[in-house]
Design a protein around this motif. Structure first.
Motif, PDB file in Angstrom:
ATOM      1  N   THR A  11       1.222  -0.735   0.116  1.00 49.35           N
ATOM      2  CA  THR A  11       0.643   0.095   0.017  1.00 49.35           C
ATOM      3  C   THR A  11       1.134   1.231  -0.083  1.00 49.35           C
ATOM      4  O   THR A  11       1.864   1.288   1.260  1.00 49.35           O
ATOM      5  N   LEU A  12       0.196   1.712  -0.572  1.00 51.97           N
ATOM      6  CA  LEU A  12       1.851   3.099  -0.563  1.00 51.97           C
ATOM      7  C   LEU A  12       0.187   4.865  -0.440  1.00 51.97           C
ATOM      8  O   LEU A  12      -0.827   4.253  -0.874  1.00 51.97           O
ATOM      9  N   ASP A  13       1.284   5.966   0.310  1.00 50.70           N
ATOM     10  CA  ASP A  13       0.471   6.522   0.291  1.00 50.70           C
ATOM     11  C   ASP A  13       0.617   7.771  -0.492  1.00 50.70           C
ATOM     12  O   ASP A  13       0.989   7.712  -1.292  1.00 50.70           O
ATOM     13  N   CYS A  14      -0.987   8.757  -0.528  1.00 47.07           N
ATOM     14  CA  CYS A  14      -0.860   9.797  -1.705  1.00 47.07           C
ATOM     15  C   CYS A  14      -1.923  10.012  -1.506  1.00 47.07           C
ATOM     16  O   CYS A  14      -2.696  10.157  -1.109  1.00 47.07           O
ATOM     17  N   PRO A  15      -2.610  11.718  -2.199  1.00 50.60           N
ATOM     18  CA  PRO A  15      -2.820  12.400  -2.126  1.00 50.60           C
ATOM     19  C   PRO A  15      -4.407  11.959  -2.657  1.00 50.60           C
ATOM     20  O   PRO A  15      -5.332  12.748  -2.628  1.00 50.60           O
ATOM     21  N   ASP A  16      -4.119  11.505  -3.881  1.00 53.25           N
ATOM     22  CA  ASP A  16      -5.474  11.442  -4.456  1.00 53.25           C
ATOM     23  C   ASP A  16      -5.323   9.941  -5.189  1.00 53.25           C
ATOM     24  O   ASP A  16      -4.790   8.991  -6.018  1.00 53.25           O
ATOM     25  N   PRO A  17      -5.897   8.705  -3.797  1.00 60.50           N
ATOM     26  CA  PRO A  17      -5.904   6.912  -4.472  1.00 60.50           C
ATOM     27  C   PRO A  17      -6.588   6.612  -5.768  1.00 60.50           C
ATOM     28  O   PRO A  17      -6.067   5.830  -6.662  1.00 60.50           O
ATOM     29  N   GLN A  18      -7.997   7.068  -5.776  1.00 58.02           N
ATOM     30  CA  GLN A  18      -8.163   6.944  -7.320  1.00 58.02           C
ATOM     31  C   GLN A  18      -7.435   7.324  -8.951  1.00 58.02           C
ATOM     32  O   GLN A  18      -7.688   6.159 -10.157  1.00 58.02           O
ATOM     33  N   ALA A  19      -6.826   8.483  -8.361  1.00 52.24           N
ATOM     34  CA  ALA A  19      -6.211   9.030  -9.921  1.00 52.24           C
ATOM     35  C   ALA A  19      -4.332   8.189  -9.809  1.00 52.24           C
ATOM     36  O   ALA A  19      -4.460   7.840 -10.821  1.00 52.24           O
ATOM     37  N   LEU A  20      -4.129   7.330  -8.466  1.00 49.88           N
ATOM     38  CA  LEU A  20      -3.482   7.054  -8.130  1.00 49.88           C
ATOM     39  C   LEU A  20      -3.061   5.821  -9.287  1.00 49.88           C
ATOM     40  O   LEU A  20      -2.305   5.171 -10.203  1.00 49.88           O
ATOM     41  N   ALA A  21      -4.373   4.553  -8.539  1.00 53.33           N
ATOM     42  CA  ALA A  21      -4.231   3.938  -9.111  1.00 53.33           C
ATOM     43  C   ALA A  21      -5.038   3.437 -10.512  1.00 53.33           C
ATOM     44  O   ALA A  21      -4.498   2.609 -11.529  1.00 53.33           O
ATOM     45  N   ALA A  22      -5.518   4.924 -10.937  1.00 52.24           N
ATOM     46  CA  ALA A  22      -5.224   4.788 -12.709  1.00 52.24           C
ATOM     47  C   ALA A  22      -4.340   4.869 -13.465  1.00 52.24           C
ATOM     48  O   ALA A  22      -4.207   4.054 -14.416  1.00 52.24           O
TER      49      ALA A  22
END
Length: 122
Positions: A11-22
């Protein structure tokens, strides 16, 4: 004998999970987990490996290779054609840092949230 451990998720931390998953879905072809939402998104591989992306308020991207904000972890991917994969990743929004310590053996990129990851030829 210690219990056997099988890696099941990263699991990676990020500001926007949907964008990084895309980004990673387009790069890898992995399927979006059906329970993904704005706080947590994930991709699943057929063998059960899960890559998760969790929203973190005030997220600070790694500053690789500078260690002001260390990378803490990174992902490695094997690809058939480094040049073809590089072109795709850059088109999807990855960046390629000027500093490339792998020479011809591997290439370092950063995803849209700033996480470093590497490509190696398979």
């Amino acid at each position: 004998m210690p219990p056997q451990m099988k890696l099941t998720a990263i699991t990676l931390d990020c500001p926007d999970p949907q964008a990084l998953a895309a980004f990673y879905r387009q790069a890898t072809g992995l399927e979006l987990h059906p329970k993904s939402d704005d706080a947590f998104a994930g991709l699943a591989r057929e063998d059960g490996l899960f890559i998760g992306f969790q929203r973190v308020d005030n997220y600070r991207a790694p500053s690789w290779p500078d260690q002001t904000v260390p990378q803490q972890s990174h992902l490695d991917f094997a690809v058939d054609d480094l040049n073809e994969a590089e072109a795709l990743l850059l088109e999807l929004g990855a960046s390629k840092p000027e500093y490339q310590p792998g020479g011809d053996r591997w290439r370092v990129f950063t995803d849209p949230a700033g996480h470093p990851f590497c490509l190696t030829g398979s």
